[in-house]
Design an enzyme around this catalytic site. Structure first.
Site, PDB file in Angstrom:
ATOM      1  N   VAL A  30       3.585  -0.128   9.301  1.00  9.09           N
ATOM      2  CA  VAL A  30       2.185   0.259   9.411  1.00  9.09           C
ATOM      3  C   VAL A  30       1.518   0.115   8.054  1.00  9.09           C
ATOM      4  CG1 VAL A  30       0.576   2.131   9.909  1.00  9.09           C
ATOM      5  CG2 VAL A  30       2.641   1.872  11.290  1.00  9.09           C
ATOM      6  N   ALA A  75       1.198   2.386   3.121  1.00 11.65           N
ATOM      7  CA  ALA A  75       1.962   1.731   4.178  1.00 11.65           C
ATOM      8  C   ALA A  75       3.254   2.509   4.410  1.00 11.65           C
ATOM      9  CB  ALA A  75       2.264   0.280   3.806  1.00 11.65           C
ATOM     10  N   LYS A  76       3.928   2.213   5.497  1.00 17.46           N
ATOM     11  CA  LYS A  76       5.219   2.844   5.788  1.00 17.46           C
ATOM     12  C   LYS A  76       5.928   2.013   6.839  1.00 17.46           C
ATOM     13  CE  LYS A  76       7.292   6.652   4.330  1.00 17.46           C
ATOM     14  NZ  LYS A  76       7.244   7.100   2.923  1.00 17.46           N
ATOM     15  N   GLY A  77       7.259   2.072   6.808  1.00 12.72           N
ATOM     16  CA  GLY A  77       8.042   1.334   7.790  1.00 12.72           C
ATOM     17  C   GLY A  77       9.228   2.143   8.257  1.00 12.72           C
ATOM     18  N   ASP A 116      13.332   4.915   1.232  1.00 14.68           N
ATOM     19  CA  ASP A 116      12.908   6.155   1.869  1.00 14.68           C
ATOM     20  C   ASP A 116      14.154   6.768   2.501  1.00 14.68           C
ATOM     21  OD1 ASP A 116      11.404   7.878   4.082  1.00 14.68           O
ATOM     22  OD2 ASP A 116       9.878   7.267   2.655  1.00 14.68           O
TER      23      ASP A 116
END
Length: 386
Positions: A30, A75-77, A116
């Site tokens: 995202v 952002a992040k995944g 992360d």
């Protein structure tokens, strides 16, 4: 516009297992905002990861980067999997396939991945190599948090803890606390231990209580942090360490101290214990350690809460430094990284304090006001096209 992410990419991540079978996992990336710069955010592996979770985390990264004035969006995944059930070879195939699937949307000027939950240097090296192979040349700045041998920066490993310490010292001064400032740390993992060890050499600071999930130790005169570290490195449990007296993790949250640093999990400070917190300053090392109800109670009692969006931003700041060094193909000395980190966090904290005072709100609300305003101003400056 900012209520929704700029884009959400959901991908299938099929891999061949070691036994020859094929398993397919759900992956997502995202990008909430790229108005202030390329997306920036971690990649996590967790069996219960959802798209909504990732959207929320991407939005939080937008605010965090804006708050500390980094030229990034958020952002992040995530990949929905249990890494404990996968071998190292399977994890490599999973990571590389995911990187290949999202490759059109990532890169040093589009979206920079970082470690992360359940990912680290190893996974970042795999992603960098996969992306570089697709590009036909090395692209070190495509990720941060990678091994130093391929362009990572050593201070990043302790960056979150170092950033917390910077905020802690400044907040204690703003709160008018006289030395020695007594500090209690809940959550003695990588971050909590780094905080304690950085404070141990400061005569104006005294770590009086620490705890992890199994228990902890307390000493009003200050714990011997070096001895505690030796005990843990030898495989000992924190609850059994030969320093101070035994305590439990709940008691550390309400210990007799000046500053409380919750570094464990979300929601440890709630309406059930907020009235009993004796610290006058709370510095949030973990993400979301204070519930909304506890926030209101602490604010009413006049307890200063340095919010997670600021206090634990050291990691993303040093990731930015790693990215800059990668783009320049040069390395900064560790002392320069530390100085730049401290200066940026102190400036951000002072800006938050000023914003909170201007609006008559607490530091958490002030931090969000400041961060959102910066992104809004950038949107308005760039305009809407087409």
């Amino acid at each position: 516009m900012l209520r929704r992410p700029r884009r959400t990419l959901e991908v299938a991540v099929p891999i061949r297992r070691d036994d020859g079978s094929v398993s397919t996992y759900a992956g997502v990336r995202v990008q909430h905002s790229t108005t202030r710069g390329p997306g920036k955010g971690g990649l996590r592996y967790h069996p219960s990861a959802t798209v909504d979770d990732v959207r929320a985390l991407a939005m939080l990264m937008t605010w965090k980067c804006a708050l500390v004035d980094l030229p990034y969006g958020g952002a992040k995944g995530a990949i929905r999997c249990d890494p404990a059930e996968l071998s190292a070879a399977e994890l490599e195939r999973l990571t590389r396939r995911y990187a290949s699937e999202i490759a059109p949307l990532i890169g040093p000027d589009k979206d920079i991945l970082a470690p992360d939950m359940n990912t680290g240097e190893r996974e970042m090296a795999w992603i960098m190599d996969t992306y570089s192979t697709a590009m036909g040349h090395p692209v070190g700045a495509s990720v941060t948090g990678k091994p130093t041998i391929v362009g990572g920066t050593a201070p990043r490993r302790a960056a979150t803890g170092a950033g917390i310490v910077t905020c802690l010292r400044r907040a204690a001064t703003l709160a008018g606390q006289a030395p020695p400032v007594r500090v209690a740390i809940s959550g003695y993992g990588n971050v909590g231990r780094t905080v304690a060890e950085l404070l141990a050499g400061d005569p104006d600071m005294r770590v009086v209580a620490v705890a992890d999930a199994g228990g902890g130790r307390v000493d009003p005169d200050g714990l011997a942090i070096a001895t505690l570290g030796e005990w843990l490195d030898a495989g000992g449990a924190l609850a059994d360490a030969p320093v101070g007296a035994p305590t439990d993790r709940e008691a550390v949250l309400v210990a007799d101290c000046d500053v409380l640093v919750p570094c464990a999990v979300a929601g440890v400070l709630d309406e059930g214990n907020a009235d009993d917190v004796r610290a006058r300053v709370v510095v949030e090392g973990a993400n979301g350690p204070t519930t909304a109800a506890a926030d209101a109670i602490l604010a009413e009692r006049g307890v200063m809460v340095v919010p997670d969006i600021l206090a634990n931003a050291g990691g993303v700041i040093v990731s930015y430094f790693e990215w800059v060094q990668g783009l320049q193909a040069m390395s900064w000395p560790a002392t320069e990284v530390a100085e730049r980190l401290e200066a940026r966090l102190v400036a951000a904290l002072e800006a938050v304090v000023a914003c909170a005072a201007a609006y008559g709100v607490d530091l958490r609300t002030g931090a969000l006001c400041l961060a959102v305003q910066r992104v809004v101003d950038a949107h308005r400056a760039r305009g809407l096209y087409p």
